[in-house]
Design an enzyme around this catalytic site. Structure first.
Site, mmCIF file in Angstrom:
data_model
loop_
_atom_site.group_PDB
_atom_site.id
_atom_site.type_symbol
_atom_site.label_atom_id
_atom_site.label_comp_id
_atom_site.label_asym_id
_atom_site.label_seq_id
_atom_site.Cartn_x
_atom_site.Cartn_y
_atom_site.Cartn_z
ATOM 1 N N ILE A 7 18.124 1.388 -3.081
ATOM 2 C CA ILE A 7 19.200 1.597 -2.106
ATOM 3 C C ILE A 7 18.584 1.761 -0.724
ATOM 4 C CG2 ILE A 7 21.086 3.153 -1.381
ATOM 5 C CD1 ILE A 7 21.812 1.556 -3.864
ATOM 6 N N ILE A 58 16.724 -0.310 -9.495
ATOM 7 C CA ILE A 58 17.643 -0.038 -8.392
ATOM 8 C C ILE A 58 16.837 0.278 -7.142
ATOM 9 C CG2 ILE A 58 17.854 2.393 -9.088
ATOM 10 C CD1 ILE A 58 20.700 2.316 -7.800
ATOM 11 N N ILE A 114 15.075 10.740 -10.584
ATOM 12 C CA ILE A 114 15.093 11.365 -11.914
ATOM 13 C C ILE A 114 16.392 12.136 -12.117
ATOM 14 C CG2 ILE A 114 14.001 13.146 -13.347
ATOM 15 C CD1 ILE A 114 11.300 12.213 -12.016
ATOM 16 N N TYR A 165 19.223 9.603 -12.752
ATOM 17 C CA TYR A 165 19.188 9.009 -14.085
ATOM 18 C C TYR A 165 19.674 10.005 -15.143
ATOM 19 C CZ TYR A 165 16.298 5.570 -11.660
ATOM 20 O OH TYR A 165 15.826 4.638 -10.774
ATOM 21 N N LYS A 176 24.343 9.298 -0.412
ATOM 22 C CA LYS A 176 25.791 9.157 -0.205
ATOM 23 C C LYS A 176 26.535 8.814 -1.497
ATOM 24 C CE LYS A 176 25.115 7.682 4.569
ATOM 25 N NZ LYS A 176 25.296 6.588 5.535
ATOM 26 N N GLY A 177 25.820 8.776 -2.625
ATOM 27 C CA GLY A 177 26.453 8.490 -3.909
ATOM 28 C C GLY A 177 26.538 7.019 -4.262
ATOM 29 N N TYR A 178 26.045 6.148 -3.379
ATOM 30 C CA TYR A 178 26.151 4.715 -3.642
ATOM 31 C C TYR A 178 25.280 4.279 -4.826
ATOM 32 C CZ TYR A 178 28.421 4.555 0.935
ATOM 33 O OH TYR A 178 29.262 4.755 1.994
ATOM 34 N N ASN A 186 9.382 11.053 -7.803
ATOM 35 C CA ASN A 186 10.681 10.601 -7.316
ATOM 36 C C ASN A 186 11.784 11.461 -7.951
ATOM 37 O OD1 ASN A 186 12.863 9.214 -6.287
ATOM 38 N ND2 ASN A 186 12.109 7.192 -6.887
ATOM 39 N N GLU A 187 11.821 12.713 -7.552
ATOM 40 C CA GLU A 187 12.717 13.701 -8.160
ATOM 41 C C GLU A 187 14.190 13.350 -7.962
ATOM 42 O OE1 GLU A 187 11.427 17.451 -6.604
ATOM 43 O OE2 GLU A 187 9.465 17.293 -7.583
#
Length: 178
Positions: free
Chosen positions: A94, A92, A136, A139, A101-103, A132-133
């Site tokens: 974005i 992914i 993480i 996920y 924004k939750g996308y 990349n907290e």
């Protein structure tokens, strides 16, 4: 039910003009360094077009768009699918200007539903760099389980970083989303 569409996010094919948008994402060093372990560099238009145009039997790549707009805001994919084992790698990315924004969460929920319900996969896996907290946390919120660590896998800015392996099984997804 629209298979690849949610409340405010949809997964589509790539369109004319998407390459320019994706190039702008990849030109953002933070975005590129979260996506790949390779050294940051500007990619050719041919390379970017190749990334977006893959029609390989083992790859399902989608553009992420808001339902109210045509502008590309991200890319999600299932890659290196091993059909005989029902496994795939997830990716992914974005648009940095749309982050938070939750996308990404909504796009992954659509992709996971597609992976388990339409493609009948049994396992989705991914790797993520330990720095990349934000990814993480996403996920883990989606039910992925930390399965392993590639210790000191990557060196960035003079510091060694781990790369983490996460996996999600169909049964875990079904339990998580019931």
């Amino acid at each position: 039910m629209k298979l690849l569409e949610g409340e405010d996010i949809r997964l589509t094919r790539f369109q004319t003009g998407d390459m320019e948008s994706y190039r702008s994402f990849l030109d953002d060093a933070t975005f590129a360094r979260n996506l790949s372990a390779t050294p940051y560099r500007f990619l050719s238009d041919e390379k970017i077009n190749g990334m977006l145009a893959s029609d390989a039997h083992e790859t399902f790549r989608f553009a992420v768009r808001r339902t109210d707009a045509e502008r590309l805001i991200g890319v999600v994919s299932l890659e290196d699918i091993l059909w005989s084992n029902g496994t795939a790698w997830l990716m992914i990315g974005i648009d940095p200007s749309e982050a938070g924004k939750g996308y990404g969460r909504k796009a992954l929920q659509l992709l996971l539903r597609y992976a388990f319900s339409e493609l009948n996969l049994e396992r989705i896996q991914l790797t993520v760099f330990a720095y990349n907290e934000r990814a993480i946390a996403l996920y883990e919120r989606l039910g992925f389980i930390h399965e392993g660590t590639y210790r000191q896998f990557l060196k960035r800015d003079g510091i060694r970083h781990d790369m983490l392996l996460y996996g999600l099984l169909r049964t875990e997804w079904e339990d998580f989303y019931d």
